[in-house]
Design a protein around this motif. Sequence first.
Motif, short mmCIF file in Angstrom:
data_model
loop_
_atom_site.label_atom_id
_atom_site.label_comp_id
_atom_site.label_asym_id
_atom_site.label_seq_id
_atom_site.Cartn_x
_atom_site.Cartn_y
_atom_site.Cartn_z
N GLN A 71 -23.70 -21.48 -56.35
CA GLN A 71 -24.78 -20.94 -55.51
C GLN A 71 -24.29 -19.69 -54.79
OE1 GLN A 71 -27.28 -24.94 -54.35
NE2 GLN A 71 -26.03 -24.05 -52.79
N GLN A 72 -24.86 -18.56 -55.16
CA GLN A 72 -24.45 -17.28 -54.57
C GLN A 72 -25.66 -16.54 -54.03
OE1 GLN A 72 -21.17 -16.34 -54.28
NE2 GLN A 72 -20.82 -18.42 -55.03
N PRO A 73 -25.50 -15.83 -52.91
CA PRO A 73 -26.60 -15.03 -52.39
C PRO A 73 -26.88 -13.84 -53.30
CG PRO A 73 -24.63 -14.66 -51.09
CD PRO A 73 -24.31 -15.74 -52.08
N PRO A 74 -28.00 -13.14 -53.10
CA PRO A 74 -28.31 -11.97 -53.92
C PRO A 74 -27.20 -10.92 -53.87
CG PRO A 74 -30.20 -12.60 -52.58
CD PRO A 74 -29.04 -13.41 -52.11
N GLN A 75 -27.15 -10.12 -54.93
CA GLN A 75 -26.19 -9.03 -55.00
C GLN A 75 -26.95 -7.71 -55.00
OE1 GLN A 75 -23.82 -9.65 -58.49
NE2 GLN A 75 -23.34 -11.75 -57.95
N PRO A 76 -26.39 -6.69 -54.34
CA PRO A 76 -27.07 -5.39 -54.31
C PRO A 76 -27.35 -4.87 -55.72
CG PRO A 76 -25.20 -5.43 -52.80
CD PRO A 76 -25.12 -6.70 -53.62
N GLY A 77 -28.55 -4.34 -55.90
CA GLY A 77 -28.92 -3.74 -57.18
C GLY A 77 -29.41 -4.72 -58.23
N ILE A 78 -29.40 -6.02 -57.92
CA ILE A 78 -29.86 -7.03 -58.88
C ILE A 78 -31.00 -7.81 -58.22
CG2 ILE A 78 -29.26 -9.08 -60.22
CD1 ILE A 78 -26.35 -8.09 -60.17
N VAL A 79 -32.20 -7.71 -58.78
CA VAL A 79 -33.35 -8.44 -58.23
C VAL A 79 -33.61 -9.65 -59.12
CG1 VAL A 79 -35.78 -8.32 -57.60
CG2 VAL A 79 -34.33 -6.30 -57.33
N THR A 80 -33.44 -10.83 -58.54
CA THR A 80 -33.67 -12.06 -59.31
C THR A 80 -34.94 -12.77 -58.90
OG1 THR A 80 -32.38 -13.37 -57.74
CG2 THR A 80 -31.19 -12.44 -59.63
N HIS A 81 -35.49 -12.40 -57.73
CA HIS A 81 -36.70 -13.08 -57.27
C HIS A 81 -37.34 -12.30 -56.12
CE1 HIS A 81 -33.46 -14.42 -54.61
NE2 HIS A 81 -34.39 -14.48 -53.68
N VAL A 82 -38.61 -12.58 -55.91
CA VAL A 82 -39.35 -12.08 -54.76
C VAL A 82 -40.18 -13.26 -54.26
CG1 VAL A 82 -41.13 -10.48 -53.95
CG2 VAL A 82 -39.50 -9.73 -55.70
N ILE A 83 -40.12 -13.53 -52.96
CA ILE A 83 -40.90 -14.62 -52.39
C ILE A 83 -42.17 -14.01 -51.80
CG2 ILE A 83 -40.96 -16.51 -50.72
CD1 ILE A 83 -37.63 -15.16 -51.60
N LYS A 84 -43.31 -14.46 -52.28
CA LYS A 84 -44.60 -13.95 -51.81
C LYS A 84 -45.15 -14.91 -50.76
CE LYS A 84 -47.39 -12.04 -54.76
NZ LYS A 84 -48.13 -10.78 -54.77
N VAL A 85 -45.52 -14.35 -49.60
CA VAL A 85 -46.05 -15.14 -48.50
C VAL A 85 -47.40 -14.58 -48.09
CG1 VAL A 85 -45.65 -15.95 -46.13
CG2 VAL A 85 -43.70 -15.61 -47.67
N ARG A 86 -48.44 -15.42 -48.13
CA ARG A 86 -49.77 -14.99 -47.70
C ARG A 86 -49.82 -15.00 -46.18
NH1 ARG A 86 -54.62 -17.71 -50.34
NH2 ARG A 86 -55.59 -15.76 -49.73
N VAL A 87 -50.29 -13.91 -45.61
CA VAL A 87 -50.36 -13.76 -44.16
C VAL A 87 -51.73 -13.19 -43.77
CG1 VAL A 87 -47.87 -13.42 -43.96
CG2 VAL A 87 -49.35 -11.42 -44.21
N PRO A 88 -52.13 -13.39 -42.51
CA PRO A 88 -53.43 -12.86 -42.09
C PRO A 88 -53.41 -11.36 -41.79
CG PRO A 88 -52.43 -14.13 -40.33
CD PRO A 88 -51.55 -14.28 -41.53
#
Length: 149
Positions: A71-88
Motif C-alpha cells: 500500500q503506497q500513496p500516490p506518486q507525482p506524475g502518475i494519476v491512478t484515480h480521482v474521487i468524485k464528490v457531489r456537493v451543493p
Amino acid sequence: MRNDGLMIANRSIPSATVIPVLVYPDVRAAVAWLTEAFGFVERVRIGEDHRSQLRIGDDGAVIVTDARREQQPPQPGIVTHVIKVRVPDVNAYLERAQAHGATVLQEPTEYEYGERECTVEDLGGHRWQFTQTMRDVAPEEWGGVTVNP
C-alpha cells in the motif's frame, strides 16, 4: 448479506455501497486535513495511526489507511484515480480546499452533461473532483447512451 438480498447494518463500517480506501503516509495528518479542508467527519479510528473511517454528506464515506508494504500513496506524475464528490456548491468547496493548501488542478467548469466541476489535489497527492448538479440532462443529449435506467 441476508437471504432477502438486503445488507445487514454494521456500525463498524460505513453504510455506503462503495467505500474508497485511500493510502496516506500520515493517517492522522490526512484525517485532520480532510476534516478541515473538505468537511469530512471522522466516525471510527482504528489504532492511533493505522486507519480511520470518514463520512461526508448523507451517504459518502472514505477510509484513510497507512502506507505499508504493497500500500503506497500516490506518486507525482502518475494519476491512478480521482474521487468524485457531489456537493451543493462547488465554489464554496474549492475556496475551503484552497484555504487549506489544496492544489487546484482544474477551476470550476460547467459541462454539457449538467455538472459544474473542479479538481484539486490534497496533501497526500490524491485527486478530488467536486461536482455540483446544475440541471438534469438525459445522457442522450450529450452523446451518452442510457444502458440500464
